[in-house]
Design a protein around this motif. Sequence first.
Motif, PDB file in Angstrom:
ATOM      1  N   UNK A 117       4.083   2.239  -8.093  1.00 21.76           N
ATOM      2  CA  UNK A 117       4.800   2.737  -9.269  1.00 21.76           C
ATOM      3  C   UNK A 117       6.243   2.248  -9.221  1.00 21.76           C
ATOM      4  N   UNK A 118       6.923   2.353 -10.335  1.00 18.90           N
ATOM      5  CA  UNK A 118       8.296   1.874 -10.426  1.00 18.90           C
ATOM      6  C   UNK A 118       9.282   2.766  -9.687  1.00 18.90           C
ATOM      7  N   UNK A 119       9.170   4.070  -9.913  1.00 21.05           N
ATOM      8  CA  UNK A 119      10.127   5.005  -9.323  1.00 21.05           C
ATOM      9  C   UNK A 119       9.464   6.376  -9.204  1.00 21.05           C
ATOM     10  N   UNK A 120       9.911   7.160  -8.227  1.00 22.11           N
ATOM     11  CA  UNK A 120       9.449   8.537  -8.062  1.00 22.11           C
ATOM     12  C   UNK A 120      10.627   9.481  -8.267  1.00 22.11           C
ATOM     13  N   UNK A 121      10.373  10.775  -8.300  1.00 23.32           N
ATOM     14  CA  UNK A 121      11.336  11.747  -8.787  1.00 23.32           C
ATOM     15  C   UNK A 121      12.555  12.083  -7.965  1.00 23.32           C
TER      16      UNK A 121
END
Length: 150
Positions: A117-121
């Motif tokens: 994925x591109x980014x996590x939280x």
Amino acid sequence: MTRTSAVSLIRSRSLSDVAEYAYAATAPAESRLIFLAGSCPLDEHGNTVAVGDFAGQAAKALENLRTALADAGASVEDVISTRVLVASARQEDLVAAWEVVRDSFGEHDAPSTLMGVTVLGYADQLVEIEAVAAVLDAPTPGGPAGAPSV
């Protein structure tokens, strides 16, 4: 409370044996399903641990996943499926996280999806692990089956 795992793993003889997990899993209708939020590599203060380390973050996320499972009256052996999210476009980073997950589950190789994925939280977060578990709760004397109090 007495608890029995409801999960049956299904291994396909028609599909490749390259996958390091069962292709499917089932649980009977009377099982209690437990849907876990994505487990993150956060310490007890909410800080991201193992910054820059895919395997280290996977290990912490799994530790937190085990805690959430226990709080819900379940264990890793009750997991029916997982989704492993890795903030990277590099396959080797995904594999580094996956190897920790695979080894942690051992013989209970529940179906899983591994995704870049591109980014996590959270700041510096590289890994997140979602899971669904299923258990059969035996009725306790004087009360119906159900989720333990948390």
